[in-house]
Design a protein around this motif. Structure first.
Motif: not given
Length: 94
Positions: A76-77, A79, A86
């Motif tokens: 979601k982020d 990275d 997650e």
């Protein structure tokens, strides 16, 4: 102060306290999955996290096709690594 004014203030204070308690209850963390399910997710995450850095990279996820196949959607982020939360979103016990 009259008895009526005191009663109104007491009622308002009680109502505000009740609303605050209800609000706190609603913003608390959602109900956690059962302990067995949570332990299974954590065990799978730990196993996938080969270098034990607390995150699962795409390379580490390769050994779990059900996670690797939806890695980008779970990250979601964006990275390049999955946190436990997650990872848990995509983990299926089976």
């Amino acid at each position: 102060m009259t008895l009526r004014a005191s009663l109104i203030r007491f009622t308002l204070a009680t109502a505000c306290t009740g609303f605050a308690a209800a609000s706190m209850a609603q913003t608390a963390a959602p109900a956690a999955p059962d302990a067995k399910g949570r332990m299974a997710v954590e065990a799978a995450f730990t196993k996938a996290d080969a270098n034990a850095d607390g995150k699962v990279t795409k390379d580490e996820a390769i050994k779990m096709p059900e996670i690797a196949g939806k890695f980008e959607a779970l990250d979601k982020d964006k990275d390049g690594a999955l946190t436990l939360a997650e990872f848990a979103a995509g983990f299926k016990m089976g």
